[in-house]
Motif scaffolding. Structure first.
Motif, PDB file in Angstrom:
ATOM      1  N   ALA A 187       0.828  -1.201   0.000  1.00 56.28           N
ATOM      2  CA  ALA A 187       0.000   0.000   0.000  1.00 56.28           C
ATOM      3  C   ALA A 187       0.864   1.253   0.000  1.00 56.28           C
ATOM      4  O   ALA A 187       0.592   2.222  -0.729  1.00 56.28           O
ATOM      5  CB  ALA A 187      -0.925  -0.008   1.214  1.00 56.28           C
ATOM      6  N   ARG A 188       1.915   1.267   0.820  1.00 57.75           N
ATOM      7  CA  ARG A 188       2.817   2.417   0.865  1.00 57.75           C
ATOM      8  C   ARG A 188       3.447   2.662  -0.497  1.00 57.75           C
ATOM      9  O   ARG A 188       3.541   3.808  -0.960  1.00 57.75           O
ATOM     10  CB  ARG A 188       3.910   2.189   1.901  1.00 57.75           C
ATOM     11  N   ALA A 189       3.864   1.585  -1.154  1.00 61.11           N
ATOM     12  CA  ALA A 189       4.523   1.734  -2.448  1.00 61.11           C
ATOM     13  C   ALA A 189       3.542   2.193  -3.523  1.00 61.11           C
ATOM     14  O   ALA A 189       3.874   3.034  -4.367  1.00 61.11           O
ATOM     15  CB  ALA A 189       5.167   0.406  -2.845  1.00 61.11           C
ATOM     16  N   ILE A 190       2.313   1.661  -3.507  1.00 61.39           N
ATOM     17  CA  ILE A 190       1.304   2.067  -4.485  1.00 61.39           C
ATOM     18  C   ILE A 190       0.932   3.529  -4.271  1.00 61.39           C
ATOM     19  O   ILE A 190       0.741   4.289  -5.231  1.00 61.39           O
ATOM     20  CB  ILE A 190       0.063   1.164  -4.375  1.00 61.39           C
ATOM     21  N   ALA A 191       0.834   3.942  -3.005  1.00 60.91           N
ATOM     22  CA  ALA A 191       0.521   5.338  -2.714  1.00 60.91           C
ATOM     23  C   ALA A 191       1.576   6.264  -3.292  1.00 60.91           C
ATOM     24  O   ALA A 191       1.268   7.356  -3.795  1.00 60.91           O
ATOM     25  CB  ALA A 191       0.409   5.536  -1.199  1.00 60.91           C
ATOM     26  N   ARG A 192       2.834   5.843  -3.247  1.00 59.53           N
ATOM     27  CA  ARG A 192       3.916   6.649  -3.813  1.00 59.53           C
ATOM     28  C   ARG A 192       3.775   6.759  -5.334  1.00 59.53           C
ATOM     29  O   ARG A 192       4.040   7.809  -5.915  1.00 59.53           O
ATOM     30  CB  ARG A 192       5.269   6.016  -3.491  1.00 59.53           C
ATOM     31  N   VAL A 193       3.346   5.671  -5.981  1.00 56.00           N
ATOM     32  CA  VAL A 193       3.212   5.669  -7.446  1.00 56.00           C
ATOM     33  C   VAL A 193       2.204   6.724  -7.895  1.00 56.00           C
ATOM     34  O   VAL A 193       2.429   7.461  -8.860  1.00 56.00           O
ATOM     35  CB  VAL A 193       2.794   4.278  -7.951  1.00 56.00           C
ATOM     36  N   TYR A 194       1.065   6.793  -7.201  1.00 53.14           N
ATOM     37  CA  TYR A 194      -0.015   7.666  -7.626  1.00 53.14           C
ATOM     38  C   TYR A 194      -0.122   8.956  -6.808  1.00 53.14           C
ATOM     39  O   TYR A 194      -1.035   9.754  -7.030  1.00 53.14           O
ATOM     40  CB  TYR A 194      -1.352   6.922  -7.534  1.00 53.14           C
ATOM     41  N   GLY A 195       0.756   9.153  -5.858  1.00 50.18           N
ATOM     42  CA  GLY A 195       0.659  10.340  -5.024  1.00 50.18           C
ATOM     43  C   GLY A 195      -0.605  10.353  -4.194  1.00 50.18           C
ATOM     44  O   GLY A 195      -1.235  11.401  -4.010  1.00 50.18           O
ATOM     45  N   MET A 196      -0.995   9.200  -3.656  1.00 47.96           N
ATOM     46  CA  MET A 196      -2.237   9.077  -2.904  1.00 47.96           C
ATOM     47  C   MET A 196      -1.993   9.126  -1.397  1.00 47.96           C
ATOM     48  O   MET A 196      -0.929   8.754  -0.915  1.00 47.96           O
ATOM     49  CB  MET A 196      -2.952   7.763  -3.268  1.00 47.96           C
ATOM     50  N   ALA A 197      -3.016   9.547  -0.676  1.00 46.74           N
ATOM     51  CA  ALA A 197      -3.006   9.489   0.782  1.00 46.74           C
ATOM     52  C   ALA A 197      -3.534   8.130   1.213  1.00 46.74           C
ATOM     53  O   ALA A 197      -4.329   7.498   0.505  1.00 46.74           O
ATOM     54  CB  ALA A 197      -3.881  10.589   1.360  1.00 46.74           C
ATOM     55  N   LEU A 198      -3.095   7.639   2.374  1.00 49.17           N
ATOM     56  CA  LEU A 198      -3.537   6.350   2.895  1.00 49.17           C
ATOM     57  C   LEU A 198      -4.665   6.550   3.911  1.00 49.17           C
ATOM     58  O   LEU A 198      -4.624   7.475   4.722  1.00 49.17           O
ATOM     59  CB  LEU A 198      -2.385   5.617   3.580  1.00 49.17           C
ATOM     60  N   ARG A 199      -5.648   5.684   3.856  1.00 45.86           N
ATOM     61  CA  ARG A 199      -6.708   5.661   4.866  1.00 45.86           C
ATOM     62  C   ARG A 199      -6.755   4.261   5.452  1.00 45.86           C
ATOM     63  O   ARG A 199      -7.240   3.317   4.819  1.00 45.86           O
ATOM     64  CB  ARG A 199      -8.065   6.027   4.266  1.00 45.86           C
ATOM     65  N   LEU A 200      -6.200   4.102   6.659  1.00 48.59           N
ATOM     66  CA  LEU A 200      -6.199   2.800   7.322  1.00 48.59           C
ATOM     67  C   LEU A 200      -7.592   2.532   7.877  1.00 48.59           C
ATOM     68  O   LEU A 200      -8.206   3.399   8.495  1.00 48.59           O
ATOM     69  CB  LEU A 200      -5.170   2.782   8.448  1.00 48.59           C
ATOM     70  N   PHE A 201      -8.064   1.307   7.683  1.00 48.94           N
ATOM     71  CA  PHE A 201      -9.464   0.994   7.981  1.00 48.94           C
ATOM     72  C   PHE A 201      -9.555  -0.347   8.701  1.00 48.94           C
ATOM     73  O   PHE A 201      -8.969  -1.338   8.268  1.00 48.94           O
ATOM     74  CB  PHE A 201     -10.244   0.927   6.663  1.00 48.94           C
ATOM     75  N   HIS A 202     -10.287  -0.369   9.804  1.00 49.90           N
ATOM     76  CA  HIS A 202     -10.478  -1.623  10.538  1.00 49.90           C
ATOM     77  C   HIS A 202     -11.943  -1.766  10.943  1.00 49.90           C
ATOM     78  O   HIS A 202     -12.592  -0.793  11.331  1.00 49.90           O
ATOM     79  CB  HIS A 202      -9.607  -1.666  11.794  1.00 49.90           C
TER      80      HIS A 202
END
Length: 321
Positions: A187-202
């Motif tokens: 997820a961290r690496a994909i976020a870097r590819v697209y310049g996306m923010a992460l939303r952790l969800f549980h």
């Protein structure tokens, strides 16, 4: 015992290495449907970004002996496809190989091709044409997600074009199993590819058992579980923020698949990264059925990361389940 993941933990001294995706070969199955076409655009975009070879195959179902391998027509290179590298404008077309594959089943043909040609990533639509030439019906995509030895990105009917993912939100369902470290690294690496923010969800799911089973004691208080889950998730979010990522978190009670889909729709998630297997019993989060429900109905592309097989992230030394 927790398993260490060097891709997720910074060394005690010196800078933290950001996980990088390493993709050399991408497989994109197609049947000519609109959904397959959308998946092809995403596969083309990723192939251009990583300078990867893009294998586009169509599976002809027929009476073929699977023990004889897969019948493959000669490659047909394409020179008219162009991708966009994020922030860099047009780049040369990715190396494309178009092939027709003969196999008794569509899913079997895709999976055999993945193994025979050592694919790093599969990008495919979730639905396709019906009839004898069908390829990407839901059951086919789900079988590929379950059995492929590499990550699989699925693209549904309503998915945004790859260019529209830039600056969006990547939803990351977390189940607190040891396999989450592999999911988080991707997820961290994909976020870097697209310049996306992460939303952790549980999702906290508490199942009440009927009195007939002789339950002893009171069931866990959902409110207490939500608070504990949020505390743990906030610690992981803070660790990600120190690595320069924008991270928010969301903890809810309910059914995992339904809550993940609701969150994706409410927040307009651009992408979802999840694991295909998690805990079992009352603490389960992403068992196969949950992951399959999400990929079947997700309003955005979904990258399913396996708890086994190939990792696209350097330094991922998590033991397979």
């Amino acid at each position: 015992m927790p398993v260490r993941d060097s891709a997720l933990r910074c060394p005690p001294h010196g800078p933290c290495r950001v996980p990088m995706l390493h993709v050399d070969r991408i497989l994109c199955p197609t049947d000519g449907s609109g959904c397959a076409g959308r998946a092809h655009r995403h596969a083309q975009h990723l192939a251009a970004h990583f300078d990867a070879a893009l294998h586009v195959i169509s599976v002809e179902e027929g009476d073929v002996d699977p023990d004889q391998g897969i019948g493959v027509e000669p490659a047909s290179p394409r020179a008219d496809l162009h991708g966009l590298k994020p922030g860099a404008g047009p780049v040369p077309a990715p190396r494309v190989r178009e092939r027709a594959v003969a196999h008794p089943t569509a899913a079997g043909g895709i999976l055999n091709y993945v193994v025979q040609y050592d694919m790093d990533l599969v990008v495919m639509g979730t639905h396709g044409h019906r009839g004898v030439r069908r390829l990407l019906l839901g059951s086919v995509a789900e079988e590929v997600v379950r059995k492929a030895p590499c990550p699989v990105a699925t693209v549904g009917r309503g998915a945004t074009a790859p260019e529209g993912l830039e600056g969006g939100t990547l939803l990351v369902p977390v189940d607190f199993s040891e396999h989450r470290f592999r999911v988080m690294a991707h997820a961290r690496a994909i976020a870097r590819v697209y310049g996306m923010a992460l939303r952790l969800f549980h999702v906290v799911e508490v199942t009440a058992l009927p009195d007939a089973y002789g339950v002893y004691g009171s069931p866990p208080d959902p409110g207490v579980l939500l608070d504990r889950a949020e505390t743990v998730l906030d610690e992981e979010a803070e660790s990600l923020r120190t690595k320069g990522l924008e991270v928010t978190l969301d903890v809810r009670g309910g059914h995992p698949a339904a809550e993940i889909l609701d969150a994706a729709r409410e927040d307009g998630a651009a992408f979802i990264t999840l694991g295909t297997h998690g805990r079992t019993g009352l603490e389960h989060m992403l068992t196969g059925s949950v992951a399959e429900k999400v990929l079947r109905q997700a309003p955005c592309p979904v990258c399913a990361v396996k708890s086994f097989g190939r990792s696209l992230v350097d330094g991922d030394d998590i033991a397979d389940a």
